[in-house]
Motif scaffolding. Structure first.
Motif, PDB file in Angstrom:
ATOM      1  N   THR A  80      45.958  44.100  27.444  1.00 27.59           N
ATOM      2  CA  THR A  80      46.501  43.542  28.693  1.00 27.59           C
ATOM      3  C   THR A  80      48.010  43.367  28.627  1.00 27.59           C
ATOM      4  N   SER A 131      38.821  49.156  34.944  1.00 27.34           N
ATOM      5  CA  SER A 131      38.639  47.725  35.257  1.00 27.34           C
ATOM      6  C   SER A 131      38.602  47.585  36.772  1.00 27.34           C
ATOM      7  N   PHE A 138      44.933  42.597  39.808  1.00 28.90           N
ATOM      8  CA  PHE A 138      44.714  41.325  39.109  1.00 28.90           C
ATOM      9  C   PHE A 138      46.023  40.551  39.173  1.00 28.90           C
ATOM     10  N   ARG A 141      49.306  40.381  36.453  1.00 25.95           N
ATOM     11  CA  ARG A 141      49.146  41.358  35.369  1.00 25.95           C
ATOM     12  C   ARG A 141      49.526  42.751  35.894  1.00 25.95           C
ATOM     13  N   TYR A 144      49.080  45.931  33.489  1.00 29.43           N
ATOM     14  CA  TYR A 144      47.647  46.180  33.284  1.00 29.43           C
ATOM     15  C   TYR A 144      47.023  46.785  34.542  1.00 29.43           C
ATOM     16  N   TRP A 184      41.340  33.614  25.571  1.00 27.79           N
ATOM     17  CA  TRP A 184      42.417  32.634  25.785  1.00 27.79           C
ATOM     18  C   TRP A 184      42.339  32.045  27.196  1.00 27.79           C
ATOM     19  N   ARG A 185      41.967  32.885  28.188  1.00 33.41           N
ATOM     20  CA  ARG A 185      41.890  32.417  29.570  1.00 33.41           C
ATOM     21  C   ARG A 185      40.590  31.643  29.809  1.00 33.41           C
TER      22      ARG A 185
HETATM   23  C1  KPC Z   1      39.482  42.023  34.798  1.00 33.44           C
HETATM   24  C2  KPC Z   1      40.149  42.534  33.614  1.00 33.44           C
HETATM   25  O1  KPC Z   1      40.151  43.742  33.398  1.00 33.44           O
HETATM   26  C3  KPC Z   1      40.810  41.623  32.723  1.00 33.44           C
HETATM   27  S1  KPC Z   1      42.305  41.153  33.497  1.00 33.44           S
HETATM   28  C4  KPC Z   1      42.762  39.661  32.698  1.00 33.44           C
HETATM   29  C5  KPC Z   1      43.077  39.823  31.283  1.00 33.44           C
HETATM   30  S2  KPC Z   1      43.792  38.411  30.746  1.00 33.44           S
HETATM   31  O2  KPC Z   1      45.009  38.135  31.562  1.00 33.44           O
HETATM   32  O3  KPC Z   1      44.191  38.655  29.348  1.00 33.44           O
HETATM   33  O4  KPC Z   1      42.847  37.301  30.865  1.00 33.44           O
END
Ligand code: KPC
Ligand code: NAD
Length: 239
Positions: A80, A131, A138, A141, A144, A184-185
């Motif tokens: 990520t 994803s 997201f 992020r 990612y 962690w989240r």
């Molecule tokens: C939905 C997904 O693919 C994970 S996105 C969140 C990753 S993190 O910010 O490290 O919790």
């Protein structure tokens, strides 16, 4: 002889669950990971970095030398980015590059290394773990989200270009899954509640639930399916 699957990032989380599930189905599995891997029942465990062409090539040479074929490639390794890889203007450039390298260059290099064997066989299946973030953004992020959008379109490109050679490509788009990546989240009650509130089913997924879907794709059922994104997100993207 039984079918052969390669699982990248097979040392943890979704990849580890997938490798175990494929082994249980009688498939010979090679696990490729940059980190420490406990072999489990995998027939071959290789230390390799999916962003490094030489590392990838040498891993695939060993796989073909060992098994003689590759039926399924699961492009699962992914990251990520660091805690600083958030919204666009705050994302360090090197973090952007690192995320694209693992999540986009990685599937490219591994697929590129597997295709000559699949072409010679006249059969093969490339399954890329993208994803839900490849379909809807997201929040916070950026790198990612962009990388997973690219992973979805990479899948469609391979599906289109190799369909006439007997090779299929599909993506799996999980929602939030409980793995070391998201620990962690999810370990913070407030952040966990925030995530769960966006999911119609009201809960995150377990790695086995994603491994089940990958195993279904990897079986030779659904033989007419290619260029597809299979979404397993508890209804998140349906909202
Ligand atoms: C939905 C997904 O693919 C994970 S996105 C969140 C990753 S993190 O910010 O490290 O919790
Ligand atoms: P994880 O961190 O538990 O496992 C990822 C594995 O990939 C690790 O074993 C790691 O060593 C390996 N890896 C990382 N960089 C690598 C590299 N350069 N070369 C080789 N291996 C490398 O993560 P996870 O949650 O199991 O995620 C697996 C995949 O699923 C990723 O592509 C991720 O983006 C995707 N995904 C995860 C979630 C989630 O909520 N956990 C949701 C949707 C998609």
């Amino acid at each position: 002889e039984s079918r052969v699957a390669v699982v990248t990032g097979g040392g943890s989380g979704i990849g580890r669950a997938t490798a175990a599930r494929l082994v249980a189905e009688g498939i010979r599995v090679a696990v490729l990971d940059i980190g420490d891997v406990t072999a489990g029942d995998a027939k071959l465990v290789l230390r390799a970095d999916v962003t490094d062409p030489y590392s990838v090539q040498s891993a695939f040479t060993q796989i073909v030398d060992t098994f003689g074929r590759i039926d399924v490639l699961v492009n699962n390794a992914g990251i990520t980015g660091s805690a600083e890889a958030t919204v666009c203007h705050q994302t360090p450039i090197e973090e952007w590059d690192r995320v694209q390298a693992v999540n986009v260059r990685g599937p490219f290099l591994c697929t590129r290394a597997a295709l000559p064997t699949m072409l010679a066989q006249g059969t093969g299946h490339v399954i890329t773990v993208a994803s839900v973030a490849g379909l809807i953004a997201f929040p916070g992020r950026c790198a990612y989200t962009a990388s997973k959008g690219a992973a979805v379109m990479f899948t469609r490109s391979v599906a289109v270009d190799y369909a006439s050679s007997g090779i299929r490509a599909n993506a799996v788009c999980p929602g939030m899954v409980e793995t070391p990546m998201t620990k962690w989240r999810l370990d913070q009650p407030e952040l966990r509640a925030q995530v769960e509130s966006k999911i119609p089913m009201g809960r995150v997924a377990q790695p086995d639930e994603i491994a089940d879907a990958i195993a279904l794709l990897a079986s030779d059922r659904l033989a007419y399916l290619t260029g597809h994104t299979l979404v397993l997100d508890g209804g998140w993207s349906a909202l």
